[in-house]
Every structure is written in C-alpha cells, then in structure tokens.
Design a protein around this motif. Sequence first.
Motif, PDB file in Angstrom:
ATOM      1  N   ALA A  70      66.704  18.793 100.283  1.00 27.07           N
ATOM      2  CA  ALA A  70      66.170  19.116  98.963  1.00 27.07           C
ATOM      3  C   ALA A  70      66.142  20.623  98.776  1.00 27.07           C
ATOM      4  O   ALA A  70      65.977  21.382  99.736  1.00 27.07           O
ATOM      5  CB  ALA A  70      64.769  18.537  98.789  1.00 27.07           C
ATOM      6  N   LEU A  71      66.294  21.052  97.531  1.00 26.23           N
ATOM      7  CA  LEU A  71      66.288  22.470  97.209  1.00 26.23           C
ATOM      8  C   LEU A  71      65.101  22.731  96.290  1.00 26.23           C
ATOM      9  O   LEU A  71      65.167  22.545  95.083  1.00 26.23           O
ATOM     10  CB  LEU A  71      67.602  22.856  96.515  1.00 26.23           C
ATOM     11  N   ASP A  72      63.992  23.126  96.887  1.00 27.18           N
ATOM     12  CA  ASP A  72      62.800  23.475  96.129  1.00 27.18           C
ATOM     13  C   ASP A  72      62.056  24.561  96.899  1.00 27.18           C
ATOM     14  O   ASP A  72      62.481  24.971  97.984  1.00 27.18           O
ATOM     15  CB  ASP A  72      61.917  22.257  95.872  1.00 27.18           C
ATOM     16  N   ALA A  73      60.948  25.041  96.336  1.00 29.50           N
ATOM     17  CA  ALA A  73      60.243  26.165  96.939  1.00 29.50           C
ATOM     18  C   ALA A  73      59.769  25.844  98.357  1.00 29.50           C
ATOM     19  O   ALA A  73      59.875  26.680  99.263  1.00 29.50           O
ATOM     20  CB  ALA A  73      59.065  26.584  96.062  1.00 29.50           C
ATOM     21  N   ALA A  74      59.251  24.642  98.573  1.00 28.18           N
ATOM     22  CA  ALA A  74      58.738  24.284  99.899  1.00 28.18           C
ATOM     23  C   ALA A  74      59.850  24.273 100.943  1.00 28.18           C
ATOM     24  O   ALA A  74      59.675  24.781 102.059  1.00 28.18           O
ATOM     25  CB  ALA A  74      58.050  22.925  99.840  1.00 28.18           C
ATOM     26  N   HIS A  75      61.007  23.689 100.588  1.00 24.69           N
ATOM     27  CA  HIS A  75      62.109  23.639 101.546  1.00 24.69           C
ATOM     28  C   HIS A  75      62.713  25.025 101.764  1.00 24.69           C
ATOM     29  O   HIS A  75      63.152  25.346 102.878  1.00 24.69           O
ATOM     30  CB  HIS A  75      63.169  22.649 101.066  1.00 24.69           C
ATOM     31  N   LEU A  76      62.751  25.852 100.722  1.00 23.63           N
ATOM     32  CA  LEU A  76      63.257  27.213 100.901  1.00 23.63           C
ATOM     33  C   LEU A  76      62.360  28.011 101.845  1.00 23.63           C
ATOM     34  O   LEU A  76      62.852  28.715 102.735  1.00 23.63           O
ATOM     35  CB  LEU A  76      63.359  27.925  99.552  1.00 23.63           C
ATOM     36  N   ARG A  77      61.059  27.902 101.655  1.00 19.02           N
ATOM     37  CA  ARG A  77      60.145  28.614 102.552  1.00 19.02           C
ATOM     38  C   ARG A  77      60.344  28.168 103.993  1.00 19.02           C
ATOM     39  O   ARG A  77      60.416  28.998 104.910  1.00 19.02           O
ATOM     40  CB  ARG A  77      58.694  28.394 102.130  1.00 19.02           C
ATOM     41  N   ALA A  78      60.426  26.869 104.206  1.00 23.59           N
ATOM     42  CA  ALA A  78      60.623  26.357 105.562  1.00 23.59           C
ATOM     43  C   ALA A  78      61.944  26.850 106.141  1.00 23.59           C
ATOM     44  O   ALA A  78      62.025  27.210 107.323  1.00 23.59           O
ATOM     45  CB  ALA A  78      60.576  24.832 105.559  1.00 23.59           C
ATOM     46  N   ALA A  79      62.990  26.889 105.308  1.00 27.50           N
ATOM     47  CA  ALA A  79      64.295  27.331 105.782  1.00 27.50           C
ATOM     48  C   ALA A  79      64.276  28.799 106.192  1.00 27.50           C
ATOM     49  O   ALA A  79      64.718  29.160 107.291  1.00 27.50           O
ATOM     50  CB  ALA A  79      65.345  27.095 104.693  1.00 27.50           C
ATOM     51  N   TYR A  80      63.751  29.649 105.325  1.00 29.02           N
ATOM     52  CA  TYR A  80      63.754  31.078 105.642  1.00 29.02           C
ATOM     53  C   TYR A  80      62.879  31.388 106.844  1.00 29.02           C
ATOM     54  O   TYR A  80      63.196  32.292 107.634  1.00 29.02           O
ATOM     55  CB  TYR A  80      63.324  31.888 104.429  1.00 29.02           C
ATOM     56  N   THR A  81      61.791  30.666 107.004  1.00 30.36           N
ATOM     57  CA  THR A  81      60.911  30.893 108.143  1.00 30.36           C
ATOM     58  C   THR A  81      61.626  30.617 109.459  1.00 30.36           C
ATOM     59  O   THR A  81      61.263  31.169 110.494  1.00 30.36           O
ATOM     60  CB  THR A  81      59.647  30.021 108.022  1.00 30.36           C
ATOM     61  N   GLN A  82      62.675  29.777 109.421  1.00 26.83           N
ATOM     62  CA  GLN A  82      63.456  29.548 110.637  1.00 26.83           C
ATOM     63  C   GLN A  82      64.841  30.191 110.540  1.00 26.83           C
ATOM     64  O   GLN A  82      65.770  29.811 111.235  1.00 26.83           O
ATOM     65  CB  GLN A  82      63.586  28.054 110.933  1.00 26.83           C
ATOM     66  N   GLY A  83      64.970  31.196 109.674  1.00 30.78           N
ATOM     67  CA  GLY A  83      66.195  31.981 109.615  1.00 30.78           C
ATOM     68  C   GLY A  83      67.395  31.262 109.044  1.00 30.78           C
ATOM     69  O   GLY A  83      68.548  31.574 109.375  1.00 30.78           O
ATOM     70  N   THR A  84      67.160  30.300 108.159  1.00 27.68           N
ATOM     71  CA  THR A  84      68.221  29.494 107.561  1.00 27.68           C
ATOM     72  C   THR A  84      68.227  29.690 106.058  1.00 27.68           C
ATOM     73  O   THR A  84      67.186  29.918 105.450  1.00 27.68           O
ATOM     74  CB  THR A  84      67.984  28.005 107.894  1.00 27.68           C
ATOM     75  N   PHE A  85      69.403  29.632 105.434  1.00 26.38           N
ATOM     76  CA  PHE A  85      69.489  29.813 103.984  1.00 26.38           C
ATOM     77  C   PHE A  85      70.506  28.851 103.384  1.00 26.38           C
ATOM     78  O   PHE A  85      71.441  28.412 104.061  1.00 26.38           O
ATOM     79  CB  PHE A  85      69.868  31.256 103.636  1.00 26.38           C
ATOM     80  N   MET A 115      57.058  34.569  96.721  1.00 28.94           N
ATOM     81  CA  MET A 115      57.901  34.728  97.910  1.00 28.94           C
ATOM     82  C   MET A 115      59.341  35.090  97.594  1.00 28.94           C
ATOM     83  O   MET A 115      60.184  35.161  98.501  1.00 28.94           O
ATOM     84  CB  MET A 115      57.860  33.449  98.749  1.00 28.94           C
ATOM     85  N   ALA A 116      59.662  35.332  96.322  1.00 26.27           N
ATOM     86  CA  ALA A 116      60.970  35.858  95.929  1.00 26.27           C
ATOM     87  C   ALA A 116      60.726  36.977  94.933  1.00 26.27           C
ATOM     88  O   ALA A 116      59.844  36.863  94.069  1.00 26.27           O
ATOM     89  CB  ALA A 116      61.851  34.764  95.327  1.00 26.27           C
ATOM     90  N   HIS A 117      61.481  38.064  95.063  1.00 31.55           N
ATOM     91  CA  HIS A 117      61.197  39.270  94.296  1.00 31.55           C
ATOM     92  C   HIS A 117      62.485  39.896  93.772  1.00 31.55           C
ATOM     93  O   HIS A 117      63.555  39.737  94.365  1.00 31.55           O
ATOM     94  CB  HIS A 117      60.458  40.292  95.164  1.00 31.55           C
ATOM     95  N   SER A 118      62.344  40.602  92.668  1.00 30.85           N
ATOM     96  CA  SER A 118      63.466  41.377  92.129  1.00 30.85           C
ATOM     97  C   SER A 118      63.118  42.854  92.170  1.00 30.85           C
ATOM     98  O   SER A 118      61.996  43.259  91.872  1.00 30.85           O
ATOM     99  CB  SER A 118      63.791  40.945  90.694  1.00 30.85           C
ATOM    100  N   VAL A 119      64.099  43.654  92.561  1.00 31.97           N
ATOM    101  CA  VAL A 119      64.005  45.110  92.514  1.00 31.97           C
ATOM    102  C   VAL A 119      64.998  45.552  91.447  1.00 31.97           C
ATOM    103  O   VAL A 119      66.199  45.278  91.559  1.00 31.97           O
ATOM    104  CB  VAL A 119      64.341  45.740  93.876  1.00 31.97           C
ATOM    105  N   GLU A 120      64.501  46.219  90.413  1.00 30.05           N
ATOM    106  CA  GLU A 120      65.275  46.407  89.182  1.00 30.05           C
ATOM    107  C   GLU A 120      65.483  47.881  88.850  1.00 30.05           C
ATOM    108  O   GLU A 120      64.550  48.686  88.948  1.00 30.05           O
ATOM    109  CB  GLU A 120      64.533  45.730  88.022  1.00 30.05           C
ATOM    110  N   THR A 121      66.682  48.217  88.444  1.00 33.48           N
ATOM    111  CA  THR A 121      67.023  49.565  87.991  1.00 33.48           C
ATOM    112  C   THR A 121      67.037  49.577  86.464  1.00 33.48           C
ATOM    113  O   THR A 121      67.834  48.865  85.840  1.00 33.48           O
ATOM    114  CB  THR A 121      68.409  49.974  88.529  1.00 33.48           C
TER     115      THR A 121
END
Length: 251
Positions: free
Chosen positions: A36-51, A139-145
Amino acid sequence: MPPQLPWLEPEDSLPDPSTAWGADSPAPGLLAAGGALDAAHLRAAYTQGTFPWFSTGQPILWWAPDPRMVLEVAAFRLHRSLRKTLQRFRANPACEIRIDSAFGKVIRACSSTPRDGQNGTWIVPDMVVAYEALHAQGMAHSVETWVDGKLTGGLYCVAIGHAVFGESMFAHATDASKIALAALVCMCRRNSVELIDCQQNTSHLASLGAREMPRAEFLQHVQGQSARPPIPWHFEPVYWNELLLPPALTA
C-alpha cells in the motif's frame, strides 16, 4: 532466471532491506512489489531505508539499493559559480527561501519536469497523494526558491527525526533548484543533520560532493537518526553563513 520478487498485500510489512536484489540481478536494489502507498507505509519504509519508485502502469515497487548515494552536508561542494549565485540571492530583498509554503506546487512541478534519459515521470498521481498525506503529518517538506513573489524552483524531501531523505528537485529559472539544495544543506548543518539521502548515483550529485555508502552503514545511520527528535523546519537568512561568509566579511 531472476530471483523471485516478494508480492505484498496491503497489510504486509516490507521485507528486510538486505534481501533486495543484488548487483547481478535485472533490477539491483529492488526489494518488493505491491503493498500500500499511504503515509503509514511510507513512514515505515523510510525508517528502514526503503523508498517507492515506479512508473504509470506498474505496481508499487520498493527499493533498497546497495550502495546508497548520500550527501554528507559537511562535504557539500560549493562551486565558485554557485557561491556567487548564492551571494547575489542573499543580497537581493526580492529573493527568499520558504519552507513548506507550497508543498503541493513543488511536488507537482517535480512531477512535470522533463528528465534526461527518462520518458515520463515516476511521481505518479498516487505518489503525489501519498506524499501530500505525509507532508500533512509533518514528515515531508518542501524547500522553495522564491524570486519577486514567484516560485522559481525547489525540492521536496522526507524527514523522520534527524534522518533526511532527498526526493526530487525542479527549476523554472537557472540554478533555482541548486539554491534550494544549498538552503537545505545550510538547514542541516545548523541542526546537526549529518547527511542527506540521495538514493541513487548520478554524476550531478557526485559533482556536488555526494558519495556512495554501503547499505548496511546507511541503515545503521537511519536507525540512529530517525529516533532523534525532528528538526525545526524553517529557514532564516543567517543560515546562509553555514556556506557563505557573513555579509560584513564579504563587502
């Protein structure tokens, strides 16, 4: 024959990153498909170095490359031309860095920006929705010019604690994405963030000082840094001093 790829149901957890396909496989670093592709699964993925990384018409594909491309912020290579660009940017009242003021615009601009050697985009609509949900959770951010009140470039990233994962950049003006990356480097230095994940090796990233890191070392870094408190996501002009001499010393 390629190794068997795990197929995930929406409720399944990701496999251990060490089980990702190796260098002699058709897709080195590929870990699993589906899920699944949602916020919970993304957090779990990044916490284990997966994207996640996939194109339209493909299932969700999860990756854990070995080695991993990372930018140690202390090793950021500030070329002379970019240094001059940053000095002009800092001195111009019409130029500013904003954080998280237009996340949706940034990720959509990244999605629509043509890439050399790529036909189409991996930032598919489902990906945009998922990362906007992750952004809403902080947990996701934009840096903008911004120049003259217009968004001219930027990047978005994932941040869990002190672990920062770069995702994609765009520029509608010369060097606008590089300015945003330099601002992110300054923020990271200011807040004792050691490195920015760049996922995969490119000559452009290498020219800025990024290097490859063994996956095991990268995962150890993520485990430690993701458990730390989140950094404050805002940018002050004084942060430029992390890369540039203060204005009084450059006059």
